[in-house]
Every structure is written in structure tokens, then in C-alpha cells.
Enzyme design. Structure first.
Site, PDB file in Angstrom:
ATOM      1  N   LYS A 148       0.848  -1.196   0.000  1.00 21.20           N
ATOM      2  CA  LYS A 148       0.000   0.000   0.000  1.00 21.20           C
ATOM      3  C   LYS A 148       0.882   1.245   0.000  1.00 21.20           C
ATOM      4  CE  LYS A 148      -3.819   2.025   2.743  1.00 21.20           C
ATOM      5  NZ  LYS A 148      -4.638   1.859   3.955  1.00 21.20           N
ATOM      6  N   SER A 184      -9.709   1.925   3.058  1.00 25.20           N
ATOM      7  CA  SER A 184      -8.878   2.711   2.175  1.00 25.20           C
ATOM      8  C   SER A 184      -7.863   1.899   1.375  1.00 25.20           C
ATOM      9  CB  SER A 184      -8.124   3.767   2.988  1.00 25.20           C
ATOM     10  OG  SER A 184      -7.212   3.147   3.873  1.00 25.20           O
ATOM     11  N   SER A 237      -9.877  -0.551   7.090  1.00 24.79           N
ATOM     12  CA  SER A 237      -9.311  -0.431   5.740  1.00 24.79           C
ATOM     13  C   SER A 237      -8.701  -1.687   5.147  1.00 24.79           C
ATOM     14  CB  SER A 237      -8.256   0.663   5.703  1.00 24.79           C
ATOM     15  OG  SER A 237      -8.897   1.894   5.608  1.00 24.79           O
TER      16      SER A 237
HETATM   17  N1  GLN Z   1     -12.981   4.328   6.540  1.00 24.93           N
HETATM   18  C1  GLN Z   1     -12.333   4.669   7.765  1.00 24.93           C
HETATM   19  C2  GLN Z   1     -11.874   6.115   7.733  1.00 24.93           C
HETATM   20  O1  GLN Z   1     -12.115   6.758   6.791  1.00 24.93           O
HETATM   21  C3  GLN Z   1     -11.196   3.746   8.050  1.00 24.93           C
HETATM   22  C4  GLN Z   1     -10.030   3.957   7.203  1.00 24.93           C
HETATM   23  C5  GLN Z   1      -8.836   3.129   7.576  1.00 24.93           C
HETATM   24  O2  GLN Z   1      -8.960   2.075   8.218  1.00 24.93           O
HETATM   25  N2  GLN Z   1      -7.678   3.629   7.196  1.00 24.93           N
HETATM   26  O3  GLN Z   1     -11.297   6.609   8.642  1.00 24.93           O
END
Ligand code: GLN
Length: 488
Positions: free
Chosen positions: A78, A153, A177
């Protein structure tokens, strides 16, 4: 058929060791598939030259009898995780030219184990999002239906694995995410316990919630990557000094008598009935393997979403203050003075959602509001953690849905941030309590979109999650179905 790159990590390992193909063959196949599925937009950066030369080096080592666990295996990382000499953008314009001078600890560990890194995967900017639509490098498409999001994400990593481009990829999970995109793409995703894996060299979003984990097409592959990346790191004071089991050795064990907690708060109105049905069927399947279910309750869960969306932006607003246009990242041209440099570098560099989080975070931390919001949220967070602790006296793992819906359409939720935040309702409690969680393929809805089952474990008990996941996977076929583009 997608060919060599669609093999699992263990199949690749066995083939390399037998000499059926070389690391160069595998790496070429992965790069070809990355090119072939370019429209999915899973990668921000591909590194064909370095990957091919690394592969050739690994082949020489293999020929010499070196048997490092990932020797010659191509994989992806990532783009929130630093890779020395390879651009690391965090999905943001503010870092679009940033070339890290050092590797994250997890990158070092993968390299030491012999991996070939083929590229850096797309993501929501700084990890903020649930659909990958908040990337400065464009949305990622779900290989099961390219009109839909892959989740976020870590959407790029999930798609790289689901489309058969690489066998495994690293992601990060601050609020879901890894688990949510794994569920939307029908692959395995594991977020380890907070402190299990080093965060050194991982671009910080919300430091008390962030954790690195992995995507794979099988539980075994996830277990082997987890064994490699886990452990104490003196560069990360929150990493924990506990022995790291060989997670692959946890697989194949009986689950007879294992107690599965079913929290009623995770089976609520608003969840797509097909999701609920598949998850319940998955749990019922585990009982046929000898597990028993226990009804449990986590009353503080009701406040988890609100609590997370105070704490995460608060930490983000503080972490993101380092992007000032002075030391690295986007620098506004011809600034009038220092204030102008700061404000223009940041206004130009950050996207809309990141700005929203900085505003919320600064607000909840500001004098007069700190007690009402931030402090309050921290107290609620303790209650949530206590709820889990109590429940884990009655059961060994918890099973529930990963997300209330299957993959939604690109653009469907972008105009309503609250709707988007609701996608995380079942994943964020795990982060608030610092627990390990895993997503496993457990079915499809009427439109043949994947459904994931979430297993939540006790702190540092990833082994039990993997054991149960493996028992489930070995007796079901869900993980064998491949995404539409992959099968073409
Ligand atoms: N969707 C969540 C956020 O926007 C989690 C994102 C993540 O785990 N990086 O914070």
C-alpha cells in the site's frame, strides 16, 4: 486464465522450490497482469525495472539453495508504507513527489525474507475513506463489477490480490481499511492486534488506531505474511515484545468446542438482509465443525462510530500538521510570507475529505471543546474496550458481518460523508479496542457481489482467528470463486 500470477503464495513457493518456474517468470507474469488490468487503477507506482532485476537476483540465490520464506515472491505494498527510493504518495497530491530515504520496518522485513516488490497500491488519501474514491490518483474499480468501489482505504491492495495480479499485498487498517475491502473483493484480510506489527515508516493517520496487515487469497498465505511482519521493533515504542508464533502452524487444528460470541449489536436493522443471511450461514457452518455459539452483548458499541469519528480526525489533524511545505511534499510557489507558504501548500496539497477531517479534528481538540468531545470520546473508547474484555470471558472469538452492505456503486456515497462513514460501523469497534480482526469470504448477494464474515479475536490471539478461518476455508468454496476480470 490469468496464469502464473494468479497462483497463491504457497503454490508459488512450491513451484519455485521445485524449479517449475523462476522468480523472473513470476514477476513478469505479475507485471503483465498489472498492465492488463490497468483500468482497475490498483497501482499508483509500478516498478518493473527494479522488480525484474530483483527477481533475477533472487533466482541466483534460489539456485544457491537459499530458502528464505519469500525468496522470489512478487508482492505489492500500500502506498502509505515507505519504500526507500520508490515514490510513496499516501494517495495525496501533497506527497506526489516524495521519495522516502528509508524503508518502513515492514518493508525491510519483506525484503529480508526475499520478496520482490512490484509496486505501490492505490488508496484513499492518507487512509481516509471507505471506497478508494478519495485518492488523488483516481478511484479504484472492483474486479467483481467495475462500476463499483473495491472498498477502502486499502482498495488498491485488495484489487491487486483479487484480480490475480499478486498473491499477497500489505495494507493498513485504522478503522476497517483491510477488512472492508477484503470483504468487498472476496479475499482474506487480516488486521493484527495493535502493537503486533511495527508502524515505523508507515505514514501516520491516527496513531492509536493504525495497524499494518495483509491481504491474501487464502488464510495460509495471510498466516505466512503475518509471521514475517510481526514482532517488536525498537523504532516503534507501541510495538509489543511478545513471541511471534509461526502462524502457519496454527492451521489445521480442530475447532471442536470453540466458543463463538454472537453480539446482538452487530446484527442490526439497516444491514442488507443478504449479508446477514450469509454471515449467519457462515456461523452455522462453523458449528457443524464443532464450534458452539454464545449470545453476547456489547452495549457501548452504539457509540463506536461517533467515538471513532472524533478520535481519528483529532489524531489526524495533529499528524498532518507536519505537511507544511517546508521540509518535504508540495511547496506553494512564490509565497508572500511564511503563513502564505503554509496555507497555500496545504490548501493545494490536501483533498476535500482530508481537509474535512483536519477541521473536525482541530475543532474537537480546541480549548472549550476538548472536554466535550475528545475527552468524552476517550472515555467511551475505554467502555468499548471493557465491553470486549468482558465478552471474551464468555467466548473465544466473535463472529459478525464486516460491512452492512456489499460493494456500492462508484459515486453512490460521495456526496454524503455520513453515509460513507456508516460503512465502517462493524469494523471500527475492533480498532478502538486494539483487537485483531479478519475478513473471510462467506457468500455472495443476488448480484453476485462478495460478502465477508468478520472474526474478532482476543488481543494477540491472531492464531485462533487464522485457525478458525482455515477450518472454514477448507470446508467451503467461497474463496475459490474468482472475480470476473480475473477469470476472463
Ligand atoms: N474508513 C475509515 C476512515 O475513513 C477507516 C479507514 C482506515 O482504516 N484507514 O477513517
Amino acid at each position: 486464465m490469468a496464469g502464473l500470477s494468479s497462483l497463491t503464495l504457497s503454490e508459488m513457493r512450491a513451484g519455485l522450490d521445485r524449479g517449475s518456474f523462476t522468480s523472473l517468470d513470476l514477476t513478469r507474469a505479475c507485471l503483465e497482469n498489472a498492465e492488463r488490468f490497468k483500468d482497475l487503477n490498483a497501482f499508483i507506482t509500478l516498478c518493473p525495472e527494479t522488480a525484474l532485476s530483483q527477481a533475477a537476483e533472487k533466482d541466483a540465490l534460489l539456485a544457491k539453495g537459499d530458502r528464505s520464506p519469500l525468496l522470489g515472491i512478487p508482492l505489492a505494498i500500500k502506498d502509505l508504507i515507505l519504500t526507500k527510493g520508490v515514490t510513496t504518495t499516501a494517495g495525496s497530491k501533497i506527497l506526489n513527489n516524495f521519495i522516502p530515504p528509508y524503508d518502513a520496518t515492514v518493508t525491510t522485513l519483506l525484503k529480508q525474507a526475499g520478496a520482490v516488490i512490484i509496486g505501490k497500491t492505490n488508496l484513499d488519501e492518507f487512509g481516509m475513506g471507505s471506497s478508494n474514491e478519495n485518492s488523488a490518483f483516481g478511484p479504484v474499480k472492483n474486479p467483481w463489477d467495475t462500476a463499483r468501489v473495491p472498498g477502502g482505504s486499502s482498495g488498491g491492495s485488495a484489487v491487486a490480490v483479487a484480480a490475480g495480479i499478486v498473491p499477497v499485498a500489505l495494507g493498513t487498517d485504522t478503522g476497517g481499511s483491510i477488512r472492508q475491502p477484503a470483504s468487498f473483493c472476496s479475499i482474506v484480510g487480516i488486521r493484527p492486534t495493535y502493537g503486533r506489527v511495527s508502524r515505523y515508516g508507515v505514514v501516520a493517520y491516527a496513531s492509536s488506531l493504525d495497524q499494518v496487515g495483509t491481504f491474501a487469497r487464502t488464510v495460509r498465505d495471510a498466516a505466512s505474511i503475518l509471521t514475517i511482519i510481526s514482532g517488536l521493533d525498537r523504532h516503534d515504542s507501541t510495538s509489543v515484545n511478545l513471541p511471534v508464533p509461526n502462524y502457519e502452524a496454527c492451521l489445521g487444528q480442530e475447532i471442536e468446542g470453540l466458543r463463538i460470541g454472537i453480539p446482538k449489536e452487530f446484527f442490526i436493522k439497516g444491514t442488507n438482509p443478504e449479508v446477514e443471511q450469509s454471515v449467519r450461514a457462515g456461523i452455522a457452518h462453523l458449528t457443524t465443525l464443532g464450534a458452539v455459539t454464545v449470545e453476547v452483548s456489547l452495549p457501548a458499541l452504539e457509540y463506536a462510530l461517533a467515538c471513532y469519528y472524533i478520535i481519528a480526525p483529532a489524531e489526524a489533524s495533529s499528524n498532518l500538521s507536519r505537511y507544511d511545505g517546508v521540509r518535504y511534499g508540495n511547496r506553494a510557489s512564490n509565497p508572500e510570507d511564511l503563513d502564505d507558504l503554509y496555507s497555500r501548500s496545504r490548501s493545494e496539497g490536501f483533498g476535500k475529505e482530508v481537509k474535512r477531517r483536519i477541521l473536525i479534528g482541530s475543532h474537537v481538540l480546541s480549548t472549550g471543546y476538548y472536554d466535550a468531545y475528545y475527552l468524552h470520546a476517550q472515555k467511551v473508547r475505554s467502555l468499548i474496550a471493557q465491553d470486549f474484555k468482558r465478552v471474551f470471558e464468555q467466548c473465544d472469538i466473535i463472529a459478525c458481518p464486516v460491512a452492512p452492505t456489499t460493494a456500492f456503486k462508484i459515486g453512490e456515497k460521495t456526496s454524503d460523508p455520513l453515509e460513507m462513514y456508516l460503512s465502517d460501523i462493524f469494523t471500527i469497534p475492533v480498532n478502538l479496542a486494539g483487537l485483531p480482526g479478519m475478513s473471510l469470504p462467506c457468500g455472495f448477494d443476488g448480484q453476485h457481489l462478495p460478502i465477508g464474515m468478520q472474526l474478532i479475536g482476543k488481543p494477540f490471539d491472531e492464531g485462533t482467528l487464522l485457525k478458525v478461518g482455515h477450518a472454514f476455508e477448507s470446508t467451503t468454496d467461497w474463496h475459490k470463486q474468482t472475480a470476473k476480470v480475473f477469470a476472463e
